[in-house]
Scaffold this active site. Structure first.
Site, PDB file in Angstrom:
ATOM      1  CG  HIS A  34      -2.050  -0.929   0.853  1.00 13.27           C
ATOM      2  ND1 HIS A  34      -3.178  -0.864   0.226  1.00 13.27           N
ATOM      3  CD2 HIS A  34      -2.167  -2.360   1.438  1.00 13.27           C
ATOM      4  CE1 HIS A  34      -3.726  -1.837   0.140  1.00 13.27           C
ATOM      5  NE2 HIS A  34      -3.437  -2.918   1.045  1.00 13.27           N
ATOM      6  CB  THR A  35       4.263   2.026  -0.635  1.00  9.27           C
ATOM      7  OG1 THR A  35       4.546   0.689  -1.131  1.00  9.27           O
ATOM      8  CG2 THR A  35       4.567   1.838   0.925  1.00  9.27           C
ATOM      9  CB  SER A  67     -10.671 -18.747 -19.409  1.00  7.27           C
ATOM     10  OG  SER A  67      -9.764 -19.296 -18.244  1.00  7.27           O
ATOM     11  N   GLY A 124      -8.153 -15.739  -7.121  1.00  7.79           N
ATOM     12  CA  GLY A 124      -8.371 -15.156  -6.079  1.00  7.79           C
ATOM     13  C   GLY A 124      -7.514 -14.984  -5.035  1.00  7.79           C
ATOM     14  CB  SER A 125      -4.177 -16.773  -4.804  1.00 14.04           C
ATOM     15  OG  SER A 125      -3.591 -16.156  -5.735  1.00 14.04           O
ATOM     16  CB  SER A 130      -6.830  -9.074 -12.812  1.00 13.50           C
ATOM     17  OG  SER A 130      -6.252  -8.370 -11.553  1.00 13.50           O
ATOM     18  CG  ASP A 174      -0.634  -5.723  -8.444  1.00 13.62           C
ATOM     19  OD1 ASP A 174       0.269  -5.702  -7.616  1.00 13.62           O
ATOM     20  OD2 ASP A 174      -1.587  -5.867  -8.100  1.00 13.62           O
TER      21      ASP A 174
HETATM   22  C1  GLA Z   1      -2.955  -4.527  -5.024  1.00 15.70           C
HETATM   23  C2  GLA Z   1      -2.796  -3.459  -6.071  1.00 15.70           C
HETATM   24  C3  GLA Z   1      -1.452  -2.736  -6.100  1.00 15.70           C
HETATM   25  C4  GLA Z   1      -0.880  -2.468  -4.494  1.00 15.70           C
HETATM   26  C5  GLA Z   1      -1.210  -3.555  -3.705  1.00 15.70           C
HETATM   27  C6  GLA Z   1      -1.032  -3.243  -2.156  1.00 15.70           C
HETATM   28  O1  GLA Z   1      -2.154  -5.546  -5.422  1.00 15.70           O
HETATM   29  O2  GLA Z   1      -3.086  -3.764  -7.307  1.00 15.70           O
HETATM   30  O3  GLA Z   1      -1.140  -1.667  -6.852  1.00 15.70           O
HETATM   31  O4  GLA Z   1      -1.584  -1.145  -4.118  1.00 15.70           O
HETATM   32  O5  GLA Z   1      -2.533  -4.066  -3.816  1.00 15.70           O
HETATM   33  O6  GLA Z   1       0.348  -2.842  -1.885  1.00 15.70           O
END
Ligand code: GLA
Length: 387
Positions: A34-35, A67, A124-125, A130, A174
């Site tokens: 969450h940074t 899929s 969903g892990s 995605s 991600d």
């Molecule tokens: C999800 C979001 C990322 C990131 C994380 C938390 O995976 O897609 O962009 O914010 O949460 O670090």
């Protein structure tokens, strides 16, 4: 795998003449949670599990998707004239979103395609299935139509589609981790500038173990957007007393100096997490560079505590997995990873301790939560590629 997906493609779409095969990884974040939407650092790596795809150009503008992970949904059809998100279009909103995003950037798609996917990322892990589909789709479009885009662009296009087509306000982590993945390396990324460095993962006889809580996320996405806006409000409050562009610019000392400008106790804790987690990430990468895996593990543990108490994105399932993991000998560090609220944990575990870790944590989780967790010993792999 290549034979399997090609033969399934032939079964679903008639034949596999002229079809090409591709792969894009999943990712796990080691620290820096969450940074990424707070202008801070992250430290994720790409995995050897991911999304396999077979694609073939068409002579018309039709899009046909299948899929192997959702065989019950059968073939889902659309067309380039209808690049809009629909609830019933389900997972195909991800590849369609990327096609839409290319067109938004002026890269018109000259024809449609048939696309078959087979993901090896557990559903969903929270290992970014995605984002893996998004980067894979972008990679295929570039390969098909020679668009002049870098892998970093593929990450940005994927994020743009997720934000604007699929309505999830995610950061860049991600898609970046997936598009830029490198075997045996994690990526130390400054999300404020997109400057990055590869850092070899030397775990001194330990491995990365993922534990999936098997808790479906459900409310997660709305809570995610809520955390984001709490941080944005806190930033606006801080900007009244110090000229910063993001929370990632603050040190712990700066934060102590200015935190009283934040008008609520909850928002103070949210911002504190963003500031401290960013500093922890910088320290963790330094520790890894100094071969100090123990220190790296301690920072992972501190990250979890902060996500649990200050950011409040864990929940009983993730807390149980992590707190049980901390008790097991040979566990160097353990924390939730990804968005939270469900999904999975990441632990660094000494090789000889892994069997005991899985058994002990698995048993405690089953007893307390009432259903089983799944465990995966993962390897760090390369980014997207043609197979
Ligand atoms: C999800 C979001 C990322 C990131 C994380 C938390 O995976 O897609 O962009 O914010 O949460 O670090």
């Amino acid at each position: 795998m290549k034979e399997l997906i090609l033969s399934k493609f032939a079964e679903v779409f008639g034949d596999a003449e002229g079809a090409k095969t591709y792969f894009a990884p999943g990712r796990v974040n080691l620290i820096g949670e969450h940074t990424d939407y707070n202008g801070g650092h992250v430290f994720p790596c790409a995995l050897t599990i991911g999304t396999y795809g077979v694609a073939r150009k068409r002579n018309d503008s039709k899009l046909r998707f299948y899929s192997m992970n959702f065989p019950g949904r059968g073939m889902i059809e659309s067309s380039l004239e209808d690049l809009k998100p629909y609830k019933e279009a389900n997972w195909t909103n991800y590849p369609k979103g990327v096609m839409w995003a290319f067109e938004q950037r002026g890269m018109k798609l000259p024809c449609g395609m048939d696309l078959l996917l087979n993901g090896t990322i557990p559903n969903g892990s929270g290992l970014s299935s995605s984002a893996s589909v998004e980067v894979l789709t972008g990679y295929i479009l570039r390969d098909f139509f020679d668009f002049q885009v870098s892998n970093q662009d593929l990450a940005l296009i994927g994020q743009y589609s997720e934000n604007n087509f699929n309505g999830v306000n995610c950061g860049i982590m991600d898609q970046f981790a997936i598009a830029m993945g490198k075997k045996d390396n994690a990526i130390f990324l400054d999300t404020a500038t997109l400057q990055y460095e590869y850092a070899p993962i030397k775990l001194e006889g330990a491995k990365i173990v993922i534990a999936s809580s098997n808790k479906k996320r459900g409310l997660g996405d709305s809570k995610y957007n809520e955390r984001r806006s709490e941080c944005e409000t806190a930033l606006a409050e801080l900007q009244k007393v110090t000229p910063i562009k993001s929370l990632g610019e603050l040190t712990e000392e700066d934060f102590a100096k200015y935190e009283s400008a934040i008008g609520s106790e909850v928002r103070r804790r949210r911002a504190k997490h963003a500031v401290y987690e960013n500093q922890r990430t910088v320290q963790a990468v330094e520790a890894l560079g100094n071969n100090d895996v123990e220190r790296f593990g301690q920072l992972m543990n501190a990250s979890h505590v902060s996500l649990r108490d200050d950011y409040e994105v864990t929940g009983i399932e993730l807390d149980t997995l992590v707190e049980e993991a901390w008790k097991v000998p040979g566990v160097i560090g353990s924390r939730m990873t990804g968005a939270g609220f469900g999904g999975c944990t990441v632990s660094i575990v000494k090789e000889e301790a892994i069997d005991n870790f899985i058994e002990t944590v698995g048993k405690a989780y089953q007893e307390k939560i009432g259903y089983a967790a799944d465990f995966y010993v993962v390897e760090v792999g390369d980014g997207p590629r043609i197979l």
